[in-house]
Design an enzyme around this catalytic site. Structure first.
Site, PDB file in Angstrom:
ATOM      1  N   ASP A   2      14.649   7.187   8.478  1.00  0.00           N
ATOM      2  CA  ASP A   2      13.611   7.492   9.471  1.00  0.00           C
ATOM      3  C   ASP A   2      13.381   6.305  10.410  1.00  0.00           C
ATOM      4  O   ASP A   2      12.574   6.393  11.309  1.00  0.00           O
ATOM      5  CB  ASP A   2      12.303   7.869   8.758  1.00  0.00           C
ATOM      6  CG  ASP A   2      11.216   8.322   9.728  1.00  0.00           C
ATOM      7  OD1 ASP A   2      11.424   9.335  10.419  1.00  0.00           O
ATOM      8  OD2 ASP A   2      10.164   7.650   9.810  1.00  0.00           O
ATOM      9  N   GLU A  33      16.268   2.031  18.673  1.00  0.00           N
ATOM     10  CA  GLU A  33      15.590   3.322  18.741  1.00  0.00           C
ATOM     11  C   GLU A  33      15.367   3.685  20.201  1.00  0.00           C
ATOM     12  O   GLU A  33      14.755   2.889  20.931  1.00  0.00           O
ATOM     13  CB  GLU A  33      14.260   3.282  17.984  1.00  0.00           C
ATOM     14  CG  GLU A  33      14.455   3.151  16.476  1.00  0.00           C
ATOM     15  CD  GLU A  33      13.182   3.318  15.675  1.00  0.00           C
ATOM     16  OE1 GLU A  33      12.076   3.288  16.264  1.00  0.00           O
ATOM     17  OE2 GLU A  33      13.279   3.491  14.445  1.00  0.00           O
ATOM     18  N   ARG A  62      12.168  -0.287   8.244  1.00  0.00           N
ATOM     19  CA  ARG A  62      12.705  -0.830   9.484  1.00  0.00           C
ATOM     20  C   ARG A  62      14.225  -0.687   9.479  1.00  0.00           C
ATOM     21  O   ARG A  62      14.886  -0.929   8.478  1.00  0.00           O
ATOM     22  CB  ARG A  62      12.324  -2.306   9.646  1.00  0.00           C
ATOM     23  CG  ARG A  62      10.860  -2.525  10.005  1.00  0.00           C
ATOM     24  CD  ARG A  62      10.557  -2.034  11.407  1.00  0.00           C
ATOM     25  NE  ARG A  62       9.165  -2.211  11.799  1.00  0.00           N
ATOM     26  CZ  ARG A  62       8.215  -1.295  11.646  1.00  0.00           C
ATOM     27  NH1 ARG A  62       8.508  -0.132  11.069  1.00  0.00           N
ATOM     28  NH2 ARG A  62       6.981  -1.522  12.056  1.00  0.00           N
ATOM     29  N   ASP A  76       9.505  -6.484  -6.397  1.00  0.00           N
ATOM     30  CA  ASP A  76       8.648  -7.095  -5.386  1.00  0.00           C
ATOM     31  C   ASP A  76       8.512  -8.565  -5.735  1.00  0.00           C
ATOM     32  O   ASP A  76       7.827  -8.923  -6.695  1.00  0.00           O
ATOM     33  CB  ASP A  76       7.272  -6.431  -5.346  1.00  0.00           C
ATOM     34  CG  ASP A  76       6.443  -6.880  -4.141  1.00  0.00           C
ATOM     35  OD1 ASP A  76       6.496  -8.078  -3.808  1.00  0.00           O
ATOM     36  OD2 ASP A  76       5.752  -6.037  -3.537  1.00  0.00           O
ATOM     37  N   HIS A  78      11.940   8.693  13.225  1.00  0.00           N
ATOM     38  CA  HIS A  78      10.841   7.745  13.015  1.00  0.00           C
ATOM     39  C   HIS A  78       9.496   8.473  13.090  1.00  0.00           C
ATOM     40  O   HIS A  78       8.575   8.053  13.803  1.00  0.00           O
ATOM     41  CB  HIS A  78      10.888   6.595  14.018  1.00  0.00           C
ATOM     42  CG  HIS A  78      10.329   5.311  13.438  1.00  0.00           C
ATOM     43  ND1 HIS A  78      10.775   4.069  13.798  1.00  0.00           N
ATOM     44  CD2 HIS A  78       9.350   5.102  12.518  1.00  0.00           C
ATOM     45  CE1 HIS A  78      10.114   3.142  13.134  1.00  0.00           C
ATOM     46  NE2 HIS A  78       9.240   3.749  12.345  1.00  0.00           N
ATOM     47  N   ARG A 138       0.814  -1.210   0.000  1.00  0.00           N
ATOM     48  CA  ARG A 138       0.000   0.000   0.000  1.00  0.00           C
ATOM     49  C   ARG A 138       0.855   1.271   0.000  1.00  0.00           C
ATOM     50  O   ARG A 138       0.608   2.192  -0.762  1.00  0.00           O
ATOM     51  CB  ARG A 138      -0.942  -0.022   1.206  1.00  0.00           C
ATOM     52  CG  ARG A 138      -1.998   1.063   1.204  1.00  0.00           C
ATOM     53  CD  ARG A 138      -3.025   0.867   0.117  1.00  0.00           C
ATOM     54  NE  ARG A 138      -3.799  -0.327   0.324  1.00  0.00           N
ATOM     55  CZ  ARG A 138      -4.954  -0.383   0.989  1.00  0.00           C
ATOM     56  NH1 ARG A 138      -5.458   0.711   1.520  1.00  0.00           N
ATOM     57  NH2 ARG A 138      -5.609  -1.521   1.098  1.00  0.00           N
ATOM     58  N   ILE A 139       1.878   1.323   0.869  1.00  0.00           N
ATOM     59  CA  ILE A 139       2.743   2.504   0.896  1.00  0.00           C
ATOM     60  C   ILE A 139       3.528   2.621  -0.403  1.00  0.00           C
ATOM     61  O   ILE A 139       3.612   3.699  -1.001  1.00  0.00           O
ATOM     62  CB  ILE A 139       3.697   2.459   2.104  1.00  0.00           C
ATOM     63  CG1 ILE A 139       2.904   2.559   3.408  1.00  0.00           C
ATOM     64  CG2 ILE A 139       4.720   3.590   2.027  1.00  0.00           C
ATOM     65  CD1 ILE A 139       3.749   2.391   4.662  1.00  0.00           C
TER      66      ILE A 139
END
Length: 321
Positions: A255, A260, A231, A169, A279, A149-150
């Site tokens: 990001d 983290e 990620r 993909d 992030h 979707r992104i």
């Protein structure tokens, strides 16, 4: 009244919805021993980045739902949740557009050297305009790894800027990728060789851990940019540092990090050809509100005996797709 435990507070919209029916408690404490005690009488627990591991799940003997304020569930022991019949909820696509926007703005900032020029102008350096090194994105090849979707939204934005979109993909057939108006890359290596921008939009798996490494970076153009808003573990940070510091690629935007917060002693954080954000790609004000509401809806569905919309283990727990 059933208890819903938030490890940290999130946007008030969803929390206020749950307060109408449930006892909402905010831990404000990530200590594992504390959480194991706090979760004992909770029917649901909500996490952002804090690990909800096997021990915490086992301590929550009344747990019916574990909710992630986000889409990736790599900080939740899903196998343990499955074994105990606990639904693992996500926010689905509540922040999808926000991440896509953030990605495109980062690409533009890298191509136009916006952060460099901003810093130079604040130092009174007008002559920086004559240094060059900035260009248009039109006609550049935007390589997308993962057309979920992104990835699809990023592709549409890139095409709007007249960029050529190249996609790798392994889970989508060539016909589908080309049917979306994108070029198909047979392999990740092929994408690395051809793309001017390489942007990662896949969930973390053992197979794609450190997919940005010395080898893949060596295949890229010296003018290429790497974007990781997915990620942190997808990128070998040491390898990326070497490539950036030795000018083997032009720049990067990050990001997502491991750990983290990141270890800021790493030399990559001193480079001026890295664009950094903490992030925040998926947590704009609008996105945070949508995500909070989705978390609340999912928890209420589970605790009310309904099948939730966004559930990472829907098949295992509810036996539906």
């Amino acid at each position: 009244m059933k208890k819903v435990l938030y490890i940290q507070p999130i946007h008030a919209a969803g929390m206020d919805m749950l307060r109408e029916k449930y006892n909402v408690v905010v831990a404000n404490n990530e200590d594992k021993a504390f959480l194991m005690e706090a979760v004992r009488d909770a029917s649901a627990i909500v996490t952002r980045l804090t690990d909800v591991d096997k021990d915490i799940i086992a301590a929550g003997t009344k747990l019916e739902a574990i909710a992630k304020n986000g889409i990736g569930v790599d900080n939740i022991d899903v196998a343990e949740a499955n074994a105990r019949g606990i639904a693992v909820l996500t926010t689905g696509h509540a922040n999808t557009w926000s991440v896509a926007e953030h990605t495109m703005f980062a690409v533009g900032a890298l191509y136009k050297r916006l952060t460099y020029f901003d810093n130079a102008m604040h130092d009174g350096n007008w002559k920086c305009r004559d240094e060059g090194g900035f260009t248009d994105v039109e006609g550049q090849v935007f390589g997308i790894v993962g057309l979920g979707r992104i990835g699809q939204m990023v592709a549409e934005l890139a095409k709007a800027f007249r960029m050529e979109v190249l996609v790798f993909d392994p889970f989508l057939p060539r016909e589908k990728i080309e049917g979306m108006g994108c070029r198909w890359a047979e392999s990740f290596d092929e994408l690395c060789r051809q793309a001017d921008v390489i942007s990662l939009h896949m969930p973390l798996t053992p197979k794609n851990t450190h997919m940005i490494n010395d080898r893949s970076l060596s295949l890229m153009k010296s003018t290429a940019f790497v974007i990781n808003f997915s990620r942190g573990m997808m990128v070998d940070l040491d390898a990326l540092y070497r490539a950036l510091s030795e000018k083997k690629i032009a720049g990067a935007a990050l990001d997502a990090f491991t750990p983290e917060p990141p270890d800021f002693s790493h030399p990559i954080y001193k480079l001026d050809n890295v664009l950094l954000s903490p992030h925040t790609a998926g947590i704009s004000e609008a996105a945070r509100r949508r995500m909070s509401i989705q978390v609340a809806k999912g928890i209420d569905d589970v605790l009310s005996g309904r099948v939730p919309e966004c559930c990472a283990n829907k098949m295992e727990i509810f036996h539906v797709q």
